[in-house]
Design an enzyme around this catalytic site. Sequence first.
Site, PDB file in Angstrom:
ATOM      1  N   HIS A   1       4.243  -7.147  -4.188  1.00 23.51           N
ATOM      2  CA  HIS A   1       2.872  -7.182  -4.702  1.00 23.51           C
ATOM      3  C   HIS A   1       2.113  -5.974  -4.183  1.00 23.51           C
ATOM      4  CE1 HIS A   1       2.672  -9.109  -0.742  1.00 23.51           C
ATOM      5  NE2 HIS A   1       1.526  -8.479  -0.650  1.00 23.51           N
TER       6      HIS A   1
ATOM      7  N   TYR B   1     -11.023   0.020   0.318  1.00 20.23           N
ATOM      8  CA  TYR B   1     -10.908   0.632   1.656  1.00 20.23           C
ATOM      9  C   TYR B   1      -9.531   1.235   1.834  1.00 20.23           C
ATOM     10  CZ  TYR B   1      -7.791  -2.550   4.250  1.00 20.23           C
ATOM     11  OH  TYR B   1      -6.693  -3.228   4.727  1.00 20.23           O
ATOM     12  N   ARG B   2      -8.621   0.933   0.905  1.00 24.18           N
ATOM     13  CA  ARG B   2      -7.219   1.310   1.079  1.00 24.18           C
ATOM     14  C   ARG B   2      -6.513   0.948  -0.215  1.00 24.18           C
ATOM     15  NH1 ARG B   2      -3.918  -2.061   5.662  1.00 24.18           N
ATOM     16  NH2 ARG B   2      -2.002  -0.869   5.694  1.00 24.18           N
TER      17      ARG B   2
ATOM     18  N   TYR C   1       0.826  -1.211   0.000  1.00 29.36           N
ATOM     19  CA  TYR C   1       0.000   0.000   0.000  1.00 29.36           C
ATOM     20  C   TYR C   1       0.865   1.269   0.000  1.00 29.36           C
ATOM     21  CZ  TYR C   1      -3.986  -2.981   1.412  1.00 29.36           C
ATOM     22  OH  TYR C   1      -4.968  -3.939   1.493  1.00 29.36           O
TER      23      TYR C   1
ATOM     24  N   ASP D   1      -1.011  -9.520   9.438  1.00 32.63           N
ATOM     25  CA  ASP D   1      -0.101 -10.612   9.107  1.00 32.63           C
ATOM     26  C   ASP D   1       1.363 -10.290   9.370  1.00 32.63           C
ATOM     27  OD1 ASP D   1      -1.192 -13.133   8.469  1.00 32.63           O
ATOM     28  OD2 ASP D   1      -2.268 -12.195   6.823  1.00 32.63           O
TER      29      ASP D   1
HETATM   30  C1  LIG Z   1       2.417  -9.981   2.711  1.00 30.39           C
HETATM   31  C2  LIG Z   1       1.678  -8.828   3.323  1.00 30.39           C
HETATM   32  C3  LIG Z   1       0.599  -9.062   4.180  1.00 30.39           C
HETATM   33  C4  LIG Z   1      -0.095  -8.004   4.754  1.00 30.39           C
HETATM   34  N1  LIG Z   1      -1.118  -8.284   5.620  1.00 30.39           N
HETATM   35  C5  LIG Z   1      -1.767  -7.266   6.214  1.00 30.39           C
HETATM   36  C6  LIG Z   1      -2.784  -7.522   7.174  1.00 30.39           C
HETATM   37  O1  LIG Z   1      -3.066  -8.675   7.534  1.00 30.39           O
HETATM   38  N2  LIG Z   1      -3.453  -6.460   7.695  1.00 30.39           N
HETATM   39  C7  LIG Z   1      -3.117  -5.186   7.377  1.00 30.39           C
HETATM   40  O2  LIG Z   1      -3.713  -4.268   7.908  1.00 30.39           O
HETATM   41  N3  LIG Z   1      -2.146  -4.927   6.500  1.00 30.39           N
HETATM   42  C8  LIG Z   1      -1.460  -5.911   5.911  1.00 30.39           C
HETATM   43  N4  LIG Z   1      -0.449  -5.610   5.027  1.00 30.39           N
HETATM   44  C9  LIG Z   1      -0.178  -4.201   4.666  1.00 30.39           C
HETATM   45  C10 LIG Z   1       0.918  -3.507   5.525  1.00 30.39           C
HETATM   46  O3  LIG Z   1       2.130  -4.198   5.412  1.00 30.39           O
HETATM   47  C11 LIG Z   1       0.548  -3.378   6.993  1.00 30.39           C
HETATM   48  O4  LIG Z   1      -0.685  -2.756   7.132  1.00 30.39           O
HETATM   49  C12 LIG Z   1       1.588  -2.572   7.802  1.00 30.39           C
HETATM   50  O5  LIG Z   1       1.322  -2.715   9.178  1.00 30.39           O
HETATM   51  C13 LIG Z   1       1.577  -1.078   7.443  1.00 30.39           C
HETATM   52  O6  LIG Z   1       2.830  -0.543   7.677  1.00 30.39           O
HETATM   53  P1  LIG Z   1       3.206   0.202   9.038  1.00 30.39           P
HETATM   54  O7  LIG Z   1       2.512  -0.470  10.148  1.00 30.39           O
HETATM   55  O8  LIG Z   1       4.674   0.289   9.091  1.00 30.39           O
HETATM   56  O9  LIG Z   1       2.557   1.639   8.856  1.00 30.39           O
HETATM   57  P2  LIG Z   1       3.261   2.920   8.258  1.00 30.39           P
HETATM   58  O10 LIG Z   1       3.865   2.586   6.969  1.00 30.39           O
HETATM   59  O11 LIG Z   1       4.129   3.546   9.269  1.00 30.39           O
HETATM   60  O12 LIG Z   1       1.982   3.842   8.079  1.00 30.39           O
HETATM   61  C14 LIG Z   1       1.067   3.681   7.045  1.00 30.39           C
HETATM   62  C15 LIG Z   1       0.644   5.070   6.543  1.00 30.39           C
HETATM   63  O13 LIG Z   1      -0.082   5.726   7.575  1.00 30.39           O
HETATM   64  C16 LIG Z   1       0.307   7.096   7.669  1.00 30.39           C
HETATM   65  N5  LIG Z   1       0.938   7.307   8.965  1.00 30.39           N
HETATM   66  C17 LIG Z   1       1.677   6.395   9.631  1.00 30.39           C
HETATM   67  N6  LIG Z   1       2.069   6.884  10.798  1.00 30.39           N
HETATM   68  C18 LIG Z   1       1.588   8.136  10.881  1.00 30.39           C
HETATM   69  C19 LIG Z   1       1.643   9.112  11.905  1.00 30.39           C
HETATM   70  N7  LIG Z   1       2.254   8.852  13.049  1.00 30.39           N
HETATM   71  N8  LIG Z   1       1.016  10.283  11.687  1.00 30.39           N
HETATM   72  C20 LIG Z   1       0.356  10.509  10.532  1.00 30.39           C
HETATM   73  N9  LIG Z   1       0.263   9.603   9.543  1.00 30.39           N
HETATM   74  C21 LIG Z   1       0.863   8.419   9.718  1.00 30.39           C
HETATM   75  C22 LIG Z   1       1.259   7.348   6.527  1.00 30.39           C
HETATM   76  O14 LIG Z   1       0.528   7.874   5.457  1.00 30.39           O
HETATM   77  C23 LIG Z   1       1.805   5.975   6.203  1.00 30.39           C
HETATM   78  O15 LIG Z   1       2.173   5.862   4.866  1.00 30.39           O
HETATM   79  C24 LIG Z   1       0.268  -6.676   4.434  1.00 30.39           C
HETATM   80  C25 LIG Z   1       1.341  -6.444   3.571  1.00 30.39           C
HETATM   81  C26 LIG Z   1       2.053  -7.495   3.029  1.00 30.39           C
HETATM   82  C27 LIG Z   1       3.199  -7.187   2.124  1.00 30.39           C
END
Ligand SMILES: Cc1cc2nc3c(=O)[nH]c(=O)nc-3n(C[C@H](O)[C@H](O)[C@H](O)COP(=O)(O)OP(=O)(O)OC[C@H]3O[C@@H](n4cnc5c(N)ncnc54)[C@H](O)[C@@H]3O)c2cc1C
Lengths: 145, 529
Positions: free
Chosen positions: B390, B473-474, B91, B150
Amino acid sequence: MRRLMLMASPPAVALLAVAIYGAEGTGGQTAQAATASPAAAPHVVKADLPGRAIFEHNCAPCHGAGPGDDGTPMLPGTMALQRRYEGEVPAALELRDDLDGDTLRLFVRNGIGAMPMFRKSELSDADVDAVAAYLKATAEASGVK
Amino acid sequence: MRTPPGVSAATFADGIAEMKSAVGEEWVFTSDPDVDTYRDFYSVLWGEEDERIASAAVAPKNVEEVQAVVRAANARGIPLYPVSTGRNLGYGGSAPVYSGSVVLDLKRMDRIIEVNEGNASCLVEPGVSYFDMYRHLQETGSKLWIDVPDPGWGSMVGNALDSGGGYTAAPYRGHFEAQCGIEAVMADGELFRTGMGALPGSETWQQYKMGIGPCLDGLFRQSTLGVVTKMGFWLFPQPEAYMSCSVELQRFEDIEPLVDLFNELEYGNIFNGMPSIGSPVLASGNPLIFAEIPEPEEMNRRVRETGLAAWRGSMVFYGPEKVIRAQWDYVQERFAHFEGVKFKENQFVKLPLRPEDMEKIQKNRFGIPSMEIFSVGSRGFGDFNPSDGHIWFSAIIPRSGKGFVKANRVMRQACAEHDVPLFMFSPAVTCWTRSFVLFAAVPVYKDKEKNRRLRESVLKVIQICAEHGWGEYRCPPAFQDAVMDAYSFNNNMLRRVNEKIKDALDPNGILSAGRYGVWPKHLRDGRHA
Ligand SMILES: Cc1cc2nc3c(=O)[nH]c(=O)nc-3n(C[C@H](O)[C@H](O)[C@H](O)COP(=O)(O)OP(=O)(O)OC[C@H]3O[C@@H](n4cnc5c(N)ncnc54)[C@H](O)[C@@H]3O)c2cc1C
């Protein structure tokens, strides 16, 4: 030759059970498919060095030596290296004595395959060096020659 | 040094100098190799001119440093893009939506400020990962569970802010819904707290979300309005037992009553874990790719020939053993009238887990973070077929049998027609309680031509879904404008209201420009003409 007995044998067929947003196969809530067998987890003698905790927190969830969850034979990073090198070098990083800080940094900072880059805010250059020292000492303690 | 568009090199250098004095030289990254670690490794624009790339990155350690950085940026019109752990792969990764933004990397803010055992809640900073929190709960002997997505390396805050989801009981697996209390630095550097956090001395910030007046937590979901520096969450008190069960039905026509009854049972609190509606007869090929649902006669014929059920409704119970066994009995009573129904108790686990349980269980159903998903995440299924990552396509569809069948068919056909390769296509699942989501994972390669075709195709699928009333949704940044465009009621009033709020709260347009299709004024003109 750094070939490890446990990793060298061609994988037999066993079950990989994964759950990805509830995708399902024939066995309940998990998807199941044929893949490599759970080779017994290699014997790793972990060196008592500062790099150990850094490795365990940042690398081991993918590159640990043990089996994965749900009965998968290996963790994803270990599995990817097994497929890439087909046993020519150990798939488990803790059994590699040939990875110095610079080599690790190349992969850590540039990413490869599905593994993205790690930033300095999460893993400093000094952390990477500490991991390298830990891996080498662990490989040696584990009897890798 | 790269420079954000519209900001002179001198102004940018001056801003960077101020940021360095706020956070320390070592935590401001301007060299290409350092800044490149913020690229989105799974970008569908990899290596192209339009790839979303940062100009620099800054990693503050505390709220005061965040405020100083935001003020330095606001005074000079320097665009900022906050991320927590920046693991938003599929994403957008850690790259900004608007190229040239300075990534505000909050990974170093990793304090677990409080875990309140009695209230079953926590308050954390953005750098706290699921692994960090799990380790903390284990080490302190807590009886509380987190709900995990995940991949375990993500941030509780970042994941929730992008509206991520997990796998345990209903009140916890929608991560934004499980939040209670947000602290954010606004574009002018002022500190804001939502809910009871606005009342000095209150002990209820993590107990009552709403405070007084309009609920403003939503201002920070998928938004461009603030830098979140603290977030509270409700946690799941470890239940006494876990049981996963399923109901198998034999006819195509059973899908509608199956979903309706599942809804009644879940909304009536008869089961509380995540439901899934799959099809054994259709999953007999690659189990990760849910096949297109055939016409009734064809599906019924396959059921007769293979002996595999048409539908499997799976549900999970968390609670005391005697209660969940009684609930499962009740579910069986309610399904008893279906012809040929089969009931299966798939797994019963007493809690807390014993070490020997760990190899049998699906960790995410027990709130245990791991990286196991990457065994399939981008490596194809079965055969070794490495892609370079992906993207996720995640459409919200109606939670009804009819809605599911239709969305499955339309989306499968659209993907086939427009050559969208799939390595995963989900059954009807839901991290949220009242709708289904269909997830598709589409492999991405570091190949411009393949990615160009992929982008065109995905845009078409977005449009086709929108024509049926299904919205994502995203989504990754490359598609955020298109997805926001699809929410077009009353001449895109949703986007227009968001833009008005944006202009009021961030008049210089410095924060997260373009995220989910909301652009600041100076970048908006002409874009939606
Ligand atoms: C194989 C695979 C499986 C996955 N499975 C899931 C799953 O089961 N469920 C799921 O939800 N996702 C899933 N994902 C998507 C993603 O990897 C996760 O959601 C992951 O937790 C998001 O990255 P992060 O937690 O580091 O958030 P970040 O990358 O830190 O944040 C996401 C976005 O939120 C905003 N943001 C973050 N922090 C702040 C802040 N403090 N203030 C303001 N804006 C902010 C930014 O725009 C940022 O780009 C998957 C991805 C992969 C590759």
